[in-house]
Design a protein around this motif. Structure first.
Motif, mmCIF file in Angstrom:
data_model
loop_
_atom_site.group_PDB
_atom_site.id
_atom_site.type_symbol
_atom_site.label_atom_id
_atom_site.label_comp_id
_atom_site.label_asym_id
_atom_site.label_seq_id
_atom_site.Cartn_x
_atom_site.Cartn_y
_atom_site.Cartn_z
ATOM 1 N N ILE A 153 7.888 -5.871 15.512
ATOM 2 C CA ILE A 153 7.825 -6.667 16.740
ATOM 3 C C ILE A 153 6.440 -7.318 16.817
ATOM 4 N N LYS A 154 6.322 -8.311 17.655
ATOM 5 C CA LYS A 154 5.027 -8.941 17.897
ATOM 6 C C LYS A 154 4.616 -8.707 19.342
ATOM 7 N N LEU A 155 3.378 -8.253 19.528
ATOM 8 C CA LEU A 155 2.813 -8.235 20.871
ATOM 9 C C LEU A 155 2.319 -9.650 21.143
ATOM 10 N N SER B 282 -0.070 -13.956 19.155
ATOM 11 C CA SER B 282 0.724 -12.767 18.846
ATOM 12 C C SER B 282 0.130 -11.995 17.675
ATOM 13 N N VAL B 283 0.409 -10.687 17.681
ATOM 14 C CA VAL B 283 -0.027 -9.787 16.610
ATOM 15 C C VAL B 283 1.177 -8.954 16.185
ATOM 16 N N PRO B 284 1.537 -8.943 14.889
ATOM 17 C CA PRO B 284 2.695 -8.159 14.441
ATOM 18 C C PRO B 284 2.402 -6.661 14.432
ATOM 19 N N ALA C 199 -10.107 -8.818 18.566
ATOM 20 C CA ALA C 199 -10.338 -9.113 17.149
ATOM 21 C C ALA C 199 -9.019 -9.202 16.383
ATOM 22 N N ASP C 200 -8.033 -8.389 16.771
ATOM 23 C CA ASP C 200 -6.716 -8.453 16.129
ATOM 24 C C ASP C 200 -6.046 -9.801 16.400
ATOM 25 N N PHE C 201 -6.177 -10.290 17.633
ATOM 26 C CA PHE C 201 -5.596 -11.594 17.961
ATOM 27 C C PHE C 201 -6.286 -12.713 17.177
ATOM 28 N N ILE D 168 2.705 -10.670 29.031
ATOM 29 C CA ILE D 168 2.662 -9.889 27.798
ATOM 30 C C ILE D 168 4.097 -9.595 27.394
ATOM 31 N N SER D 169 4.438 -9.848 26.126
ATOM 32 C CA SER D 169 5.816 -9.673 25.658
ATOM 33 C C SER D 169 5.859 -8.888 24.358
#
Length: 440
Positions: free
Chosen positions: A359-361, A375-377, A392-394, A409-410
């Motif tokens: 999923i992706k945040l 989004s981040v997987p 940093a992840d984004f 947020i999804s």
């Protein structure tokens, strides 16, 4: 039939707010106004029911809350006619010094021993003109370490209950969201949001079954909006030395609004898919279904949710997801409920999840020419893990990120996935500073 009571706080500014010689005055001996006379402004609060009858022996309390404990700032007592007279600032009708972050002030009104009305004080602590007395509610639940009961003390403003053998009940509260402070002996202390209802409904877990789309886990039974469900607290999982906002824990999710939305407004959950573009992706079970709930044996802590995200493989832009607004909907901005929040000071968005697939945040933000998505997987595992997604992840996943105007947020899938989700947090921020982060 009991009549619904109303607490009406009439702010009647006397002519004494101007220096006409009829009001008390105080000499200011320091600062830039040294030697000048400040005029005391006398206000009154009338405690009455809906028929205008005085509520005798009523009280109103001003509480200041922070992450560690509630502090009683001031008590206002009605006289024999049901009227409270108090001295306030002539400039802003304040009853106490200006609000300092991350402090948070509330007005609590009592009818006898019942905490019957409560409202957040905005604009630095100015008293409102009215507060509605709600039906008397109850908060109950268990304090545990995994499956073991823990002795603890639970406090909501001036009401305290001892959780012996793990169980606690606090009655005489207005229906709605409250801040509960838990002191769990050697485990330490923590603050969390709980929800009071007027009818206690003790959920009963069914026999464990393997989660799946054709055999979804059954959880909380359907209940009325008046229902109060257990507010359980696992000290081994929820007491933390780190600062965070508990955005959602799914414990009282009947209205499909986040915990933070129930306090500040907005916060609605939603489903999204490619169906509006002609695709056939879908969510099952729907978040509007009672089948979405995970009971205690299937969640990370207390109650969680479970759903499957099915992507239409024949559609090029396939996706399916669930998510929530931080405040108001992107297209439904109002002055009272901001649609965008500044998360640039956060450390991470965290959630506990397990499942299959990726999923992706996803964050939906306000861009220069419309919506912008970051989004981040996240690859889900078969055991619960805490996933912390940092700025940093984004940046690593998107090249850049702007967190100053975040709307929602999804959790989105572009291939089939199923997810068990619980305990969503934002680290590095305080619940008591949330109001100052919102804007339109």
């Amino acid at each position: 039939m009991n009549k619904k009571l109303w607490l009406v706080l009439f702010a009647l500014l006397f002519a004494a707010c101007s220096d006409n010689g009829s009001s008390p005055s105080v000499a200011n001996g320091t600062g830039s106004n040294a030697g000048k006379t400040e005029i005391a402004c006398i206000d009154t609060l009338a405690l009455v029911d809906e028929n205008g009858n005085a509520l005798l022996n009523g009280t109103a309390e001003i509480w200041e809350l922070d992450e560690s404990a509630p502090t009683l700032v001031r008590t206002l007592v009605a006289d024999s006619t049901g009227v409270i007279t108090y001295e306030a600032s002539p400039a802003a009708n304040h009853d106490a010094p200006a609000l300092q972050k991350p402090a948070y002030r509330m007005l609590a009104a009592y009818a006898g021993d019942s905490l019957a009305g409560m409202t957040r004080l905005e604009n630095g602590g100015a008293l409102p003109k009215s507060v509605t007395l709600a039906k008397a509610g109850v908060v109950f639940g268990r304090i545990v370490d995994g499956m073991a009961s823990v002795d603890a003390e639970v406090r909501i403003l001036g009401k305290t209950a001892s959780a012996r053998s793990g169980s606690y009940t606090i009655t005489g509260l207005p229906k709605g969201v409250h801040f509960a402070y838990v002191d769990a002996d050697s485990y330490g202390s923590g603050m969390y949001q709980v929800t009071a209802g007027t009818v206690a409904v003790d959920t009963t877990d069914q026999e464990p079954q393997e989660p799946g789309i054709t055999n979804p886990p059954q959880g909380t039974a359907e209940a009325s909006p008046e229902s109060a469900f257990p507010n359980s607290f696992d000290v081994s999982k929820q007491i933390s030395t780190e600062q965070f906002i508990r955005v959602e824990d799914f414990e009282n999710w009947g209205n499909r609004k986040t915990l933070i939305g129930q306090i500040y407004g907005g916060g609605s959950w939603f489903e999204s898919s490619d169906s509006s573009m002609g695709g056939g992706s879908y969510i099952q079970p729907s978040i509007w279904s009672e089948h979405v709930f995970l009971p205690t044996y299937g969640s990370y802590s207390g109650t969680g949710i479970y759903t499957g995200l099915f992507a239409d493989s024949s559609f090029a832009q396939k996706f399916a997801g669930i998510g929530f607004n931080l405040g108001a909907d992107y297209e439904d901005v109002t002055a009272d409920v901001p649609a965008f929040y500044d998360l640039s000071s956060m450390e991470s968005i965290a959630f506990y999840a397990k499942g299959t697939g990726t999923i992706k945040l996803q964050l939906t933000c306000k861009g220069e020419s419309g919506k912008t998505f970051y989004s981040v997987p996240v690859e889900l595992q078969d055991k619960y893990q805490e996933y912390r997604i940092t700025p940093a992840d984004f940046i690593a996943a998107n090249g850049s990120v702007d967190l100053e105007e975040v709307n929602s947020i999804s959790f989105v899938a572009e291939e089939n996935a199923d997810i068990m989700l619980d305990e969503i947090r934002i680290y590095g921020l305080s619940i008591f500073e949330w109001e100052g982060l919102g804007h339109n």
